[in-house]
Write an enzyme that holds these catalytic residues in place. Structure first.
Site, PDB file in Angstrom:
ATOM      1  N   SER A 140       9.452  -4.472   0.672  1.00  0.00           N
ATOM      2  CA  SER A 140       8.260  -3.788   1.406  1.00  0.00           C
ATOM      3  C   SER A 140       7.314  -4.858   2.123  1.00  0.00           C
ATOM      4  O   SER A 140       7.171  -5.770   1.700  1.00  0.00           O
ATOM      5  CB  SER A 140       7.571  -3.060   0.207  1.00  0.00           C
ATOM      6  OG  SER A 140       6.195  -2.513   0.709  1.00  0.00           O
TER       7      SER A 140
ATOM      8  N   GLU B 105       4.261  -4.381   1.905  1.00  0.00           N
ATOM      9  CA  GLU B 105       3.123  -4.727   1.073  1.00  0.00           C
ATOM     10  C   GLU B 105       3.335  -6.267   0.463  1.00  0.00           C
ATOM     11  O   GLU B 105       2.571  -6.638  -0.040  1.00  0.00           O
ATOM     12  CB  GLU B 105       3.240  -3.855  -0.525  1.00  0.00           C
ATOM     13  CG  GLU B 105       2.737  -2.641  -0.086  1.00  0.00           C
ATOM     14  CD  GLU B 105       1.014  -2.567  -0.055  1.00  0.00           C
ATOM     15  OE1 GLU B 105       0.323  -3.242  -0.662  1.00  0.00           O
ATOM     16  OE2 GLU B 105       0.600  -2.322   0.988  1.00  0.00           O
TER      17      GLU B 105
ATOM     18  N   TYR C 104       1.993  -3.506  -7.287  1.00  0.00           N
ATOM     19  CA  TYR C 104       2.953  -3.107  -6.527  1.00  0.00           C
ATOM     20  C   TYR C 104       3.892  -4.375  -5.785  1.00  0.00           C
ATOM     21  O   TYR C 104       4.932  -4.506  -5.835  1.00  0.00           O
ATOM     22  CB  TYR C 104       2.807  -1.900  -5.714  1.00  0.00           C
ATOM     23  CG  TYR C 104       4.155  -1.580  -4.668  1.00  0.00           C
ATOM     24  CD1 TYR C 104       5.067  -0.849  -5.314  1.00  0.00           C
ATOM     25  CD2 TYR C 104       3.830  -1.885  -3.497  1.00  0.00           C
ATOM     26  CE1 TYR C 104       6.021  -0.354  -4.476  1.00  0.00           C
ATOM     27  CE2 TYR C 104       4.957  -1.725  -2.794  1.00  0.00           C
ATOM     28  CZ  TYR C 104       5.929  -0.766  -3.242  1.00  0.00           C
ATOM     29  OH  TYR C 104       7.065  -0.413  -2.471  1.00  0.00           O
TER      30      TYR C 104
HETATM   31  O1  G4F Z   1       0.071   6.026   2.271  1.00  0.00           O
HETATM   32  P1  G4F Z   1      -0.427   4.970   1.314  1.00  0.00           P
HETATM   33  O2  G4F Z   1      -0.532   5.148  -0.028  1.00  0.00           O
HETATM   34  O3  G4F Z   1       0.698   3.725   1.448  1.00  0.00           O
HETATM   35  P2  G4F Z   1       0.745   2.012   1.429  1.00  0.00           P
HETATM   36  O4  G4F Z   1      -0.166   1.709   0.457  1.00  0.00           O
HETATM   37  O5  G4F Z   1       0.844   1.453   2.517  1.00  0.00           O
HETATM   38  O6  G4F Z   1       2.130   2.015   0.762  1.00  0.00           O
HETATM   39  C1  G4F Z   1       3.249   2.549   1.154  1.00  0.00           C
HETATM   40  O7  G4F Z   1       4.061   1.837   2.121  1.00  0.00           O
HETATM   41  C2  G4F Z   1       4.546   0.655   1.636  1.00  0.00           C
HETATM   42  C3  G4F Z   1       5.330  -0.404   2.810  1.00  0.00           C
HETATM   43  O8  G4F Z   1       4.402  -1.175   3.391  1.00  0.00           O
HETATM   44  C4  G4F Z   1       5.521   0.778   0.533  1.00  0.00           C
HETATM   45  F1  G4F Z   1       5.733  -0.386  -0.156  1.00  0.00           F
HETATM   46  C5  G4F Z   1       4.788   1.871  -0.484  1.00  0.00           C
HETATM   47  O9  G4F Z   1       5.816   2.026  -1.481  1.00  0.00           O
HETATM   48  C6  G4F Z   1       4.163   2.947   0.107  1.00  0.00           C
HETATM   49  O10 G4F Z   1       5.270   3.696   0.556  1.00  0.00           O
HETATM   50  O11 G4F Z   1      -1.604   4.109   1.948  1.00  0.00           O
HETATM   51  C7  G4F Z   1      -1.585   3.761   3.328  1.00  0.00           C
HETATM   52  C8  G4F Z   1      -3.232   3.305   3.560  1.00  0.00           C
HETATM   53  C9  G4F Z   1      -3.859   2.354   2.805  1.00  0.00           C
HETATM   54  O12 G4F Z   1      -4.472   1.320   3.320  1.00  0.00           O
HETATM   55  C10 G4F Z   1      -4.658   3.161   2.042  1.00  0.00           C
HETATM   56  O13 G4F Z   1      -5.847   2.627   1.233  1.00  0.00           O
HETATM   57  O14 G4F Z   1      -4.098   4.346   3.631  1.00  0.00           O
HETATM   58  C11 G4F Z   1      -5.231   4.167   3.080  1.00  0.00           C
HETATM   59  N1  G4F Z   1      -5.761   5.485   2.534  1.00  0.00           N
HETATM   60  C12 G4F Z   1      -6.973   5.914   2.920  1.00  0.00           C
HETATM   61  N2  G4F Z   1      -7.144   7.171   2.242  1.00  0.00           N
HETATM   62  C13 G4F Z   1      -5.272   6.101   1.533  1.00  0.00           C
HETATM   63  C14 G4F Z   1      -6.173   7.472   1.428  1.00  0.00           C
HETATM   64  N3  G4F Z   1      -4.027   6.176   0.941  1.00  0.00           N
HETATM   65  C15 G4F Z   1      -3.653   7.185  -0.031  1.00  0.00           C
HETATM   66  N4  G4F Z   1      -2.706   7.134  -0.687  1.00  0.00           N
HETATM   67  N5  G4F Z   1      -4.694   8.286  -0.253  1.00  0.00           N
HETATM   68  C16 G4F Z   1      -5.763   8.342   0.491  1.00  0.00           C
HETATM   69  O15 G4F Z   1      -6.689   9.106   0.493  1.00  0.00           O
END
Ligand code: G4F
Length: 334
Positions: A127, A129, A151
């Site tokens: 990933s 990440e 993670y």
């Molecule tokens: O959609 P996210 O939860 O994805 P994240 O953390 O980037 O991880 C995903 O992508 C990775 C690849 O880089 C994978 F390995 C992993 O398994 C997964 O599929 O969050 C994306 C961004 C973050 O910066 C988070 O802080 O969105 C920001 N965010 C802002 N508001 C939020 C929210 N994330 C989530 N989940 N929910 C919110 O309300």
């Protein structure tokens, strides 16, 4: 006919990969937790259209014995190890089980393959990440890792295990370093789906606001359907290697909101509220991948761009929340 095993077959990537491999003429097998077999309507929903054409086996990533059992009964040409605790925020809540599933689970699959079918080609779902507090922009295969979450740390360990099995035992093991990839099949807890589903609910009067965390984080978002093709291509090469898979474009969560709400004629500023709870203890601020090695070596290129991805997700969510809302899009994305 080639035979493939997919761990995590019930997820977004597992379901798209299954369809891709079936189209290529593969016999597809999947590992699922026993609970999925007890609640197939819910847990196997992404596989609904292909369920009669695939082979499902119950196994648990916490149990070496259960993985060994399946691998000793069936011979596979390729194994795609996608199963993981993949929600970054959850890994801050329970880092121990994230480590257990993501590190030991990967080690169990590799060790069992080595024991009973060392010729089976292995793909590990690494990933972006792993880059975390990115040491270079854009990130590519030789960019140092600086994970910012349990993670991310667990994925670095899985990545290194995969390389170690390649070097120590001569196994055909590849790492995909996949940047964020989304689709209408994305889980609701991830920000893209939370936004597109939220937009659809607001547009159809089912909700009046959407609570989000950090809007300034930037991600390189592609379409999962494109990314599973890269997984398959990695295992068709003459030698095993590691590849970044990304679009090479980055956008903030704010930009995602702006475009998603605009798709249904709304202004995100009227609906998006701040939710302190979803801020993370350590954030990954900027991810943008350089997939030139995959372009060159695999002939892989992303098909769907940022706007096209959002349009597809919004359209699908509108249809899901209200079949009558079909055709609500202001303009198709590109
Ligand atoms: O959609 P996210 O939860 O994805 P994240 O953390 O980037 O991880 C995903 O992508 C990775 C690849 O880089 C994978 F390995 C992993 O398994 C997964 O599929 O969050 C994306 C961004 C973050 O910066 C988070 O802080 O969105 C920001 N965010 C802002 N508001 C939020 C929210 N994330 C989530 N989940 N929910 C919110 O309300």
């Amino acid at each position: 006919m080639k035979k493939a095993l997919i761990t995590g077959i019930t997820g977004q990537d597992g379901s798209y990969l299954t369809e891709h491999l079936l189209d290529l003429g593969y016999e597809v097998h999947g590992l699922v937790r026993r609970v999925a077999l007890e609640q197939p309507e819910h847990r196997l929903s992404r596989l609904r259209s292909v369920l009669s054409r695939i082979h499902i086996h119950a196994a648990n990533l916490d149990s070496y014995a259960s993985i060994f059992h399946v691998l000793s009964k069936h011979e596979f040409d390729e194994c795609y190890h996608l199963a993981a605790q993949s929600f970054v925020a959850e890994s801050f809540v329970d880092g121990f089980s994230t480590m257990q599933t993501n590190i030991n689970g990967t080690h169990y699959v590799l060790a069992a393959l080595r024991e009973v079918q060392p010729k089976c080609r292995f793909y590990f779902a690494g990933s972006s990440e792993m880059f975390g507090k990115a040491q270079a922009v854009p990130q590519k295969e030789d960019t140092p890792f600086h994970p910012r979450s349990p993670y991310g740390i667990s994925k670095v360990a899985g990545f290194q295990l995969t390389i170690n099995y390649r070097e120590a035992y001569g196994m055909f093991c590849c790492n995909g370093i996949l940047f964020n990839h989304e689709s209408p099949r994305r889980g609701y807890e991830f920000v893209t789906r939370k936004i597109t589903h939220g937009v659809a609910r607001i547009k159809t009067g089912l909700a009046s606001e959407l609570a989000l965390g950090n809007l300034e984080a930037k991600r390189d978002w592609g379409h999962a359907r494109d990314y599973v093709q890269a997984m398959h291509l990695m295992l068709q090469q003459p030698t095993p290697d590691d590849y970044v898979i990304a679009t090479g474009e980055t956008h903030s969560v704010r930009e995602f909101c702006e475009f998603a709400f605009a798709q249904v004629g709304l202004d995100y500023r009227d609906f998006v509220k701040r939710d302190e709870v979803v801020y993370r203890p350590a954030e990954v601020d900027l991810l943008i991948g350089d997939a030139s090695k995959a372009h060159r070596m695999l002939g892989w290129k992303p098909g769907v761009g940022f706007k096209g991805l959002i349009s597809e997700m919004i359209q699908s969510d509108l249809e899901m929340v209200s079949p009558a809302a079909r055709g609500e899009l202001v303009s198709p994305g590109t």
